[in-house]
Scaffold this motif. Structure first.
Motif, mmCIF file in Angstrom:
data_model
loop_
_atom_site.group_PDB
_atom_site.id
_atom_site.type_symbol
_atom_site.label_atom_id
_atom_site.label_comp_id
_atom_site.label_asym_id
_atom_site.label_seq_id
_atom_site.Cartn_x
_atom_site.Cartn_y
_atom_site.Cartn_z
ATOM 1 N N THR A 86 0.769 -1.119 0.034
ATOM 2 C CA THR A 86 -0.059 0.086 0.007
ATOM 3 C C THR A 86 0.930 1.305 -0.076
ATOM 4 O OG1 THR A 86 -1.454 -1.418 1.480
ATOM 5 C CG2 THR A 86 -2.011 1.015 1.100
ATOM 6 N N ALA A 87 1.930 1.370 0.787
ATOM 7 C CA ALA A 87 2.907 2.428 0.920
ATOM 8 C C ALA A 87 3.611 2.470 -0.584
ATOM 9 C CB ALA A 87 4.046 1.977 2.060
ATOM 10 N N ARG A 88 3.863 1.460 -1.124
ATOM 11 C CA ARG A 88 4.563 1.626 -2.385
ATOM 12 C C ARG A 88 3.442 2.219 -3.494
ATOM 13 N NH1 ARG A 88 8.804 -2.903 -3.992
ATOM 14 N NH2 ARG A 88 6.882 -4.287 -4.429
ATOM 15 N N LEU A 89 2.454 1.737 -3.342
ATOM 16 C CA LEU A 89 1.243 2.189 -4.373
ATOM 17 C C LEU A 89 1.299 3.667 -4.053
ATOM 18 C CD1 LEU A 89 -1.208 2.157 -6.284
ATOM 19 C CD2 LEU A 89 -2.660 1.142 -4.296
ATOM 20 N N ILE A 90 1.002 3.974 -2.769
ATOM 21 C CA ILE A 90 0.729 5.516 -2.636
ATOM 22 C C ILE A 90 1.662 6.277 -2.904
ATOM 23 C CG2 ILE A 90 0.139 7.102 -0.759
ATOM 24 C CD1 ILE A 90 -1.382 5.177 0.636
ATOM 25 N N GLY A 91 3.155 5.634 -2.530
ATOM 26 C CA GLY A 91 4.469 6.438 -3.054
ATOM 27 C C GLY A 91 4.449 6.661 -4.489
ATOM 28 N N ASP A 92 4.312 5.639 -5.211
ATOM 29 C CA ASP A 92 4.417 5.753 -6.877
ATOM 30 C C ASP A 92 3.347 6.800 -7.229
ATOM 31 O OD1 ASP A 92 6.273 3.751 -6.833
ATOM 32 O OD2 ASP A 92 4.986 2.228 -7.386
ATOM 33 N N THR A 93 2.037 6.919 -6.673
ATOM 34 C CA THR A 93 1.229 7.846 -6.885
ATOM 35 C C THR A 93 1.688 9.239 -6.679
ATOM 36 O OG1 THR A 93 -0.592 6.251 -6.455
ATOM 37 C CG2 THR A 93 -1.131 8.376 -6.842
ATOM 38 N N VAL A 94 2.351 9.342 -5.442
ATOM 39 C CA VAL A 94 2.964 10.665 -5.293
ATOM 40 C C VAL A 94 3.866 11.143 -6.220
ATOM 41 C CG1 VAL A 94 3.880 11.953 -3.228
ATOM 42 C CG2 VAL A 94 2.477 10.512 -2.895
ATOM 43 N N LYS A 95 4.878 10.252 -6.362
ATOM 44 C CA LYS A 95 5.770 10.525 -7.595
ATOM 45 C C LYS A 95 5.386 10.835 -8.761
ATOM 46 C CE LYS A 95 8.805 7.264 -8.341
ATOM 47 N NZ LYS A 95 9.919 6.233 -7.920
ATOM 48 N N ALA A 96 4.448 10.180 -9.412
ATOM 49 C CA ALA A 96 3.856 10.391 -10.473
ATOM 50 C C ALA A 96 3.205 11.788 -10.695
ATOM 51 C CB ALA A 96 2.901 9.132 -11.022
ATOM 52 N N THR A 97 2.483 12.061 -9.512
ATOM 53 C CA THR A 97 1.515 13.400 -9.547
ATOM 54 C C THR A 97 2.390 14.518 -9.611
ATOM 55 O OG1 THR A 97 0.050 12.080 -8.217
ATOM 56 C CG2 THR A 97 -0.108 14.581 -8.371
ATOM 57 N N ILE A 98 3.671 14.473 -8.877
ATOM 58 C CA ILE A 98 4.531 15.605 -8.603
ATOM 59 C C ILE A 98 5.424 15.495 -9.917
ATOM 60 C CG2 ILE A 98 6.545 16.260 -7.464
ATOM 61 C CD1 ILE A 98 5.697 15.190 -4.951
ATOM 62 N N ARG A 99 5.745 14.562 -10.605
ATOM 63 C CA ARG A 99 6.437 14.549 -11.908
ATOM 64 C C ARG A 99 5.336 15.308 -12.890
ATOM 65 N NH1 ARG A 99 7.758 9.161 -12.954
ATOM 66 N NH2 ARG A 99 5.553 8.941 -13.652
ATOM 67 N N ASP A 100 4.482 14.733 -12.859
ATOM 68 C CA ASP A 100 3.409 15.459 -14.014
ATOM 69 C C ASP A 100 3.177 16.874 -13.701
ATOM 70 O OD1 ASP A 100 3.086 12.823 -14.770
ATOM 71 O OD2 ASP A 100 0.936 12.678 -14.184
ATOM 72 N N ALA A 101 3.021 17.361 -12.452
ATOM 73 C CA ALA A 101 2.927 18.695 -12.478
ATOM 74 C C ALA A 101 3.993 19.435 -12.630
ATOM 75 C CB ALA A 101 2.767 18.989 -10.751
ATOM 76 N N HIS A 113 5.501 20.078 -3.898
ATOM 77 C CA HIS A 113 5.911 18.830 -2.595
ATOM 78 C C HIS A 113 4.702 18.346 -1.976
ATOM 79 C CE1 HIS A 113 10.612 18.264 -3.028
ATOM 80 N NE2 HIS A 113 9.969 18.124 -4.143
ATOM 81 N N ALA A 114 4.772 17.113 -1.361
ATOM 82 C CA ALA A 114 3.728 16.799 -0.314
ATOM 83 C C ALA A 114 4.250 15.834 0.404
ATOM 84 C CB ALA A 114 2.295 16.440 -1.333
ATOM 85 N N THR A 115 3.910 15.414 1.585
ATOM 86 C CA THR A 115 4.592 14.342 2.269
ATOM 87 C C THR A 115 3.036 13.626 2.940
ATOM 88 O OG1 THR A 115 4.885 16.118 4.294
ATOM 89 C CG2 THR A 115 6.606 15.127 2.928
ATOM 90 N N PHE A 116 3.206 12.559 3.363
ATOM 91 C CA PHE A 116 1.865 11.650 3.680
ATOM 92 C C PHE A 116 2.251 10.868 4.772
ATOM 93 C CE2 PHE A 116 1.364 12.762 -0.719
ATOM 94 C CZ PHE A 116 -0.105 13.016 -0.791
ATOM 95 N N ILE A 117 1.271 10.660 5.861
ATOM 96 C CA ILE A 117 1.374 9.687 6.934
ATOM 97 C C ILE A 117 0.368 8.624 6.283
ATOM 98 C CG2 ILE A 117 0.917 9.028 9.301
ATOM 99 C CD1 ILE A 117 2.069 11.700 10.165
ATOM 100 N N MET A 118 0.733 7.257 6.408
ATOM 101 C CA MET A 118 -0.238 6.322 5.919
ATOM 102 C C MET A 118 -0.199 5.064 7.137
ATOM 103 S SD MET A 118 -0.693 3.311 4.813
ATOM 104 C CE MET A 118 0.727 2.614 3.735
ATOM 105 N N GLY A 119 -1.388 4.891 7.695
ATOM 106 C CA GLY A 119 -1.516 3.624 8.383
ATOM 107 C C GLY A 119 -2.672 2.889 8.443
ATOM 108 N N GLU A 135 9.419 12.034 -2.820
ATOM 109 C CA GLU A 135 10.152 11.251 -4.017
ATOM 110 C C GLU A 135 9.527 9.931 -4.073
ATOM 111 O OE1 GLU A 135 11.353 12.897 -1.417
ATOM 112 O OE2 GLU A 135 12.602 14.327 -2.186
ATOM 113 N N GLY A 136 8.428 9.566 -3.067
ATOM 114 C CA GLY A 136 7.689 8.335 -3.452
ATOM 115 C C GLY A 136 8.172 7.169 -2.539
ATOM 116 N N ASN A 137 9.470 7.489 -1.626
ATOM 117 C CA ASN A 137 9.910 6.345 -0.801
ATOM 118 C C ASN A 137 9.354 6.552 0.540
ATOM 119 O OD1 ASN A 137 11.293 8.614 -0.382
ATOM 120 N ND2 ASN A 137 13.272 7.522 -0.273
ATOM 121 N N PHE A 138 9.608 5.799 1.545
ATOM 122 C CA PHE A 138 8.834 5.767 2.586
ATOM 123 C C PHE A 138 9.742 5.130 3.839
ATOM 124 C CE2 PHE A 138 7.140 2.388 -0.188
ATOM 125 C CZ PHE A 138 7.321 1.406 0.685
ATOM 126 N N VAL A 139 9.416 5.327 4.826
ATOM 127 C CA VAL A 139 9.950 4.556 6.256
ATOM 128 C C VAL A 139 8.768 4.196 7.106
ATOM 129 C CG1 VAL A 139 12.202 5.953 6.202
ATOM 130 C CG2 VAL A 139 10.129 6.725 7.368
#
Lengths: 250, 250
Positions: A86-101, A113-119, A135-139
């Motif tokens: 799920t985190a990877r899916l959201i991260g990829d979506t974030v990265k693609a959105t920022i790249r498109d913008a 830029h945007a950052t997210f907390i997902m749980g 950047e789409g990566n996560f911890v």
């Protein structure tokens, strides 16, 4: 700006987010920054967002649309097998959105830029909590690092550092988060009421209690006023410095 | 980074600064960020600095050199007639230093930026406190805005906002500043011990008591440990949230 916190407790997860959004100080609005997707008995995913509102809304919109289009079911928030996916899916979506913008547009730099907390929790796993970067990566949260803050995080951090314990009840965690948010609200105009609060209880696999704290909420007022008073009492309870001599313990 | 506070009280002024300087996390050193110039019976000027160490040391160096060269006596920290003139002199020096650093060099942007807090008293005036920007302009503390922070200012602000009162004694102000610095130290590695503390008593027209708080200072340890304990007590003294019903005052 924004302020959001996601916190891991022994009993589950808690989330809080403010609702202020602004473009400069003369263009202020209120917007929800907490989104949840649930399949009762199977999964609950909650997302908190900070940063460019165009980006965060686009990310949430794309996640919603992926769910509606059947051909994308393999990349659907409701279909991932683990929260890591799920985190990877959201991260990829974030990265693609920022790249498109950025692509071909007039703006450069970190404007989008945007950052997210997902749980949340997916059946078969423990509850998990992630911080997702632009950047789409996560911890992932760990015992040593049990909460994440995004947005205007500094004012409200000292109380979290001092009062957080994994054994907190949801009710005490609500109090802790309200104090952290109130300290931020008192110091920074870019964070504003009302505040959204959500609980996720381990193994519930559905959304827990939610609450929107409005500025005139009785409990919020009690915490805000009570904390000012309690802080002054705490301050007065410590011995003043003495210039006279190297101070001794009394 | 850095953390410095200058504060106006009914009784005078107090200053505190950390001593951490770093270029990345693997190049850390300790440096004093508090400078004073005094002509006993006539003036006391104290300067706190944050930002690029090359800039802040160049500014202080130029102010010192102006004093030594006789032909520059009209632009000397010891010769200004008011603290407003002093602020202007320092502001001009800051602006010139940053401009020179940018001139023809390879770096761009805000690399050389620095901010300053300057306070003190010149005979015939009240004690005054200024915040000096990298652009060379400045603002003065007022009753509504009685303290300035530079550097890593956010962590330590909530306690200042809640516990500051103009009537604080110097001894209580030392305690307040130590708590504000301790909250910052606990949250951010770029602020470090020891801490320099200085008092200026209204109309003294000379340097007041000074103290360097080392990490093993008994009073600092007492405040740091005591504050953790007092904060937890304050936290526990407030009623937890209740999900059951709209909470009532008890």
């Amino acid at each position: 700006m924004t302020y959001c916190v996601g916190m891991r407790l022994d009993k589950g997860l808690v989330f809080m987010s403010d609702t202020r959004t602004n473009a400069g100080v003369d263009d202020i609005a209120s917007v929800k920054k907490m989104y949840s997707w649930e399949v009762p008995g199977e999964r609950l995913i909650t997302l908190l967002s900070a940063g460019n509102l165009g980006t965060t809304q686009a990310v949430v919109g794309m996640l919603e649309e992926q769910h509606k289009r059947r051909e994308d079911r393999q990349s659907d928030l409701h279909e991932t097998n683990t929260l890591f996916q799920t985190a990877r899916l959201i991260g990829d979506t974030v990265k693609a959105t920022i790249r498109d913008a950025h692509d071909g547009g007039p703006m450069q730099g970190s404007t989008f830029h945007a950052t997210f907390i997902m749980g949340g929790q997916i059946k078969g796993e423990e509850p998990r909590l992630f911080f997702i970067y632009p950047e789409g990566n996560f911890v992932e949260a760990t015992n040593e690092n049990p909460f994440f803050q995004i947005g205007e995080n500094k004012y409200g951090k000292p109380i979290l550092v001092r009062a957080y314990e994994p054994g907190l009840s949801f009710e005490a965690a609500a109090k802790l988060l309200l104090i952290s948010f109130d300290s931020t609200l008192k110091s920074n105009l870019s964070v504003g009421m009302p505040l959204d609060f959500q609980v996720y209880e381990t193994d519930a696999l559905c959304k827990g209690p939610e609450k929107r704290f409005e500025v005139d909420d009785i409990y919020y007022q009690e915490v805000s006023g009570g904390w000012s008073h309690a802080i002054k009492s705490a301050f007065n309870s410590l011995r003043d410095y003495s210039f006279e001599a190297q101070p001794q313990r009394v």
